[in-house]
Design a protein around this motif. Structure first.
Motif, mmCIF file in Angstrom:
data_model
loop_
_atom_site.group_PDB
_atom_site.id
_atom_site.type_symbol
_atom_site.label_atom_id
_atom_site.label_comp_id
_atom_site.label_asym_id
_atom_site.label_seq_id
_atom_site.Cartn_x
_atom_site.Cartn_y
_atom_site.Cartn_z
ATOM 1 N N PRO A 158 39.869 41.619 77.578
ATOM 2 C CA PRO A 158 39.472 41.595 78.986
ATOM 3 C C PRO A 158 40.243 42.558 79.891
ATOM 4 C CG PRO A 158 40.193 39.400 78.240
ATOM 5 C CD PRO A 158 40.385 40.354 77.110
ATOM 6 N N ASP A 159 41.427 43.005 79.479
ATOM 7 C CA ASP A 159 42.213 43.898 80.332
ATOM 8 C C ASP A 159 41.841 45.370 80.169
ATOM 9 O OD1 ASP A 159 43.320 43.775 77.759
ATOM 10 O OD2 ASP A 159 45.278 44.455 78.480
ATOM 11 N N GLN A 160 40.895 45.672 79.287
ATOM 12 C CA GLN A 160 40.451 47.053 79.080
ATOM 13 C C GLN A 160 39.164 47.320 79.868
ATOM 14 O OE1 GLN A 160 39.938 46.963 74.786
ATOM 15 N NE2 GLN A 160 41.625 48.415 74.573
ATOM 16 N N LEU A 161 38.963 48.573 80.199
ATOM 17 C CA LEU A 161 37.704 48.998 80.802
ATOM 18 C C LEU A 161 36.781 49.492 79.698
ATOM 19 C CD1 LEU A 161 38.949 50.997 83.914
ATOM 20 C CD2 LEU A 161 37.971 48.706 83.877
ATOM 21 N N ASP A 162 35.478 49.255 79.866
ATOM 22 C CA ASP A 162 34.515 49.792 78.914
ATOM 23 C C ASP A 162 34.566 51.314 78.953
ATOM 24 O OD1 ASP A 162 33.629 47.224 78.343
ATOM 25 O OD2 ASP A 162 31.904 47.353 79.671
ATOM 26 N N GLU A 163 34.406 51.930 77.795
ATOM 27 C CA GLU A 163 34.334 53.383 77.711
ATOM 28 C C GLU A 163 32.866 53.777 77.829
ATOM 29 O OE1 GLU A 163 35.295 56.986 74.556
ATOM 30 O OE2 GLU A 163 35.956 54.955 74.102
ATOM 31 N N VAL A 164 32.582 54.787 78.659
ATOM 32 C CA VAL A 164 31.210 55.257 78.848
ATOM 33 C C VAL A 164 31.138 56.716 78.420
ATOM 34 C CG1 VAL A 164 29.353 55.640 80.511
ATOM 35 C CG2 VAL A 164 30.821 53.637 80.741
ATOM 36 N N VAL A 165 30.154 57.010 77.563
ATOM 37 C CA VAL A 165 29.959 58.358 77.028
ATOM 38 C C VAL A 165 28.542 58.801 77.383
ATOM 39 C CG1 VAL A 165 29.888 59.741 74.912
ATOM 40 C CG2 VAL A 165 31.503 57.838 75.104
ATOM 41 N N GLU A 166 28.408 60.059 77.803
ATOM 42 C CA GLU A 166 27.081 60.621 78.095
ATOM 43 C C GLU A 166 26.858 61.869 77.264
ATOM 44 O OE1 GLU A 166 25.699 61.082 82.178
ATOM 45 O OE2 GLU A 166 27.465 59.952 82.821
ATOM 46 N N HIS A 167 25.704 61.938 76.626
ATOM 47 C CA HIS A 167 25.302 63.143 75.909
ATOM 48 C C HIS A 167 23.814 63.024 75.586
ATOM 49 C CE1 HIS A 167 24.911 66.223 72.826
ATOM 50 N NE2 HIS A 167 26.011 66.747 73.341
ATOM 51 N N PRO A 168 23.043 64.072 75.813
ATOM 52 C CA PRO A 168 21.593 63.972 75.580
ATOM 53 C C PRO A 168 21.210 63.767 74.117
ATOM 54 C CG PRO A 168 22.213 66.226 76.147
ATOM 55 C CD PRO A 168 23.434 65.375 76.339
ATOM 56 N N GLY A 169 22.107 64.069 73.178
ATOM 57 C CA GLY A 169 21.762 63.971 71.765
ATOM 58 C C GLY A 169 22.273 62.720 71.064
ATOM 59 N N LEU A 170 22.678 61.707 71.807
ATOM 60 C CA LEU A 170 23.236 60.506 71.183
ATOM 61 C C LEU A 170 22.221 59.703 70.370
ATOM 62 C CD1 LEU A 170 25.601 59.072 73.952
ATOM 63 C CD2 LEU A 170 26.255 60.063 71.759
ATOM 64 N N ALA A 171 20.959 59.790 70.710
ATOM 65 C CA ALA A 171 19.953 58.928 70.058
ATOM 66 C C ALA A 171 18.654 59.711 69.854
ATOM 67 C CB ALA A 171 19.710 57.683 70.897
ATOM 68 N N LYS A 172 18.704 60.703 68.980
ATOM 69 C CA LYS A 172 17.554 61.606 68.812
ATOM 70 C C LYS A 172 16.294 60.883 68.351
ATOM 71 C CE LYS A 172 20.309 65.688 68.302
ATOM 72 N NZ LYS A 172 20.543 66.933 67.654
ATOM 73 N N ASN A 173 16.417 59.919 67.442
ATOM 74 C CA ASN A 173 15.218 59.197 66.991
ATOM 75 C C ASN A 173 14.620 58.374 68.122
ATOM 76 O OD1 ASN A 173 15.491 60.264 64.437
ATOM 77 N ND2 ASN A 173 16.480 58.449 63.599
ATOM 78 N N LEU A 174 15.472 57.731 68.909
ATOM 79 C CA LEU A 174 14.981 56.918 70.017
ATOM 80 C C LEU A 174 14.359 57.784 71.106
ATOM 81 C CD1 LEU A 174 14.537 54.232 71.399
ATOM 82 C CD2 LEU A 174 16.930 54.310 72.178
ATOM 83 N N THR A 175 15.005 58.896 71.456
ATOM 84 C CA THR A 175 14.414 59.751 72.485
ATOM 85 C C THR A 175 13.095 60.347 72.002
ATOM 86 O OG1 THR A 175 15.848 61.607 71.853
ATOM 87 C CG2 THR A 175 16.573 60.256 73.723
ATOM 88 N N ALA A 176 12.986 60.641 70.713
ATOM 89 C CA ALA A 176 11.707 61.141 70.181
ATOM 90 C C ALA A 176 10.631 60.080 70.316
ATOM 91 C CB ALA A 176 11.875 61.560 68.714
ATOM 92 N N ALA A 177 10.963 58.825 70.018
ATOM 93 C CA ALA A 177 9.986 57.737 70.168
ATOM 94 C C ALA A 177 9.599 57.538 71.623
ATOM 95 C CB ALA A 177 10.543 56.447 69.576
ATOM 96 N N LEU A 178 10.563 57.659 72.529
ATOM 97 C CA LEU A 178 10.249 57.514 73.949
ATOM 98 C C LEU A 178 9.379 58.668 74.444
ATOM 99 C CD1 LEU A 178 13.689 56.257 75.317
ATOM 100 C CD2 LEU A 178 11.579 54.931 75.095
ATOM 101 N N LEU A 179 9.667 59.878 73.984
ATOM 102 C CA LEU A 179 8.835 61.021 74.375
ATOM 103 C C LEU A 179 7.375 60.826 73.944
ATOM 104 C CD1 LEU A 179 11.245 63.996 73.663
ATOM 105 C CD2 LEU A 179 10.209 63.424 75.880
ATOM 106 N N GLU A 180 7.171 60.202 72.791
ATOM 107 C CA GLU A 180 5.800 59.941 72.322
ATOM 108 C C GLU A 180 5.044 59.032 73.279
ATOM 109 O OE1 GLU A 180 3.866 61.228 69.852
ATOM 110 O OE2 GLU A 180 5.510 62.674 69.716
ATOM 111 N N THR A 181 5.750 58.149 73.990
ATOM 112 C CA THR A 181 5.064 57.253 74.940
ATOM 113 C C THR A 181 4.530 58.011 76.142
ATOM 114 O OG1 THR A 181 7.009 56.654 76.298
ATOM 115 C CG2 THR A 181 6.608 55.344 74.289
ATOM 116 N N LEU A 182 5.019 59.224 76.366
ATOM 117 C CA LEU A 182 4.602 60.021 77.504
ATOM 118 C C LEU A 182 3.512 61.034 77.176
ATOM 119 C CD1 LEU A 182 8.171 60.702 78.920
ATOM 120 C CD2 LEU A 182 6.442 59.200 79.925
ATOM 121 N N ARG A 183 3.156 61.134 75.916
ATOM 122 C CA ARG A 183 2.131 62.092 75.496
ATOM 123 C C ARG A 183 0.754 61.600 75.927
ATOM 124 N NH1 ARG A 183 5.720 65.355 74.347
ATOM 125 N NH2 ARG A 183 6.904 65.348 72.443
ATOM 126 N N PRO A 184 -0.111 62.530 76.351
ATOM 127 C CA PRO A 184 -1.474 62.104 76.770
ATOM 128 C C PRO A 184 -2.299 61.587 75.598
ATOM 129 C CG PRO A 184 -1.142 64.487 77.093
ATOM 130 C CD PRO A 184 0.108 63.931 76.525
#
Length: 184
Positions: A158-184
């Protein structure tokens, strides 16, 4: 160095990528406010200008100059996540989408110990591993193909802070699946 041998300046992210990253952080902060142990949550990312034209009563709560994309929470996802995402088709007004889900992370050498069987078995083995780390992953995508990911590592004390990481390539399979939801 560029193709012509000249030193090139580092590229800055495109404006759409910057807006998408900001929306992903906003989603992660919203979900984090609810604590841990939550089901996956899906968000439509709607241009704030469009949302204000459709719902002017929101003008006192939304500012398109500071948040050009507004995350709009969707109904709970039912069943298998992959099947649920494959069934989604967004209307044209949606500029992107984001998914927040809790995951278990392992060091690369520990991943070799996972069974090749079903996802439930893999999840149980991963969660029981002594080096497992719980995390929340937010993956966001836009219609122009931009991706953004935010990962919050759950602290073990409880005395630690959560570590937050940002990078566009962290979840390539998931982002590919999400991109498919936007295809016409």
């Amino acid at each position: 160095m560029g193709e012509d041998g000249q030193v090139t300046e580092p590229t800055t992210p495109a404006p759409d990528a910057v807006r998408l990253s900001a929306a992903a952080r906003e989603v992660e902060e919203y979900v984090a406010a609810g604590g841990w142990d939550q089901a996956p949550q899906l968000f439509a990312l709607v241009p704030t200008d469009h949302l204000l034209r459709e719902q002017p009563e929101l003008a006192d709560r939304l500012d398109p100059s500071t948040a050009p994309l507004t995350p709009v929470a969707q109904d709970a996802l039912e069943g298998d996540l992959g099947e649920a995402l494959a069934a989604i088709m967004w209307p044209d007004a949606v500029a992107g989408c984001a998914l927040a889900q809790e995951i278990v992370m392992l060091p690369p050498d520990a991943e070799a110990e996972l069974p090749d069987s079903d996802a439930d078995a893999m999840g149980r083995v991963a969660a029981a591993h002594p080096q497992a780390r719980e995390a929340r992953l937010v993956a966001a995508v836009s219609r122009d193909g931009a991706t953004a990911c935010v990962l919050r590592l759950r602290t073990t004390t409880p005395d630690q802070l959560d570590e937050v990481v940002e990078h566009p390539g962290l979840a390539k399979n998931l982002t590919a699946a999400l991109l498919e939801t936007l295809r016409p």
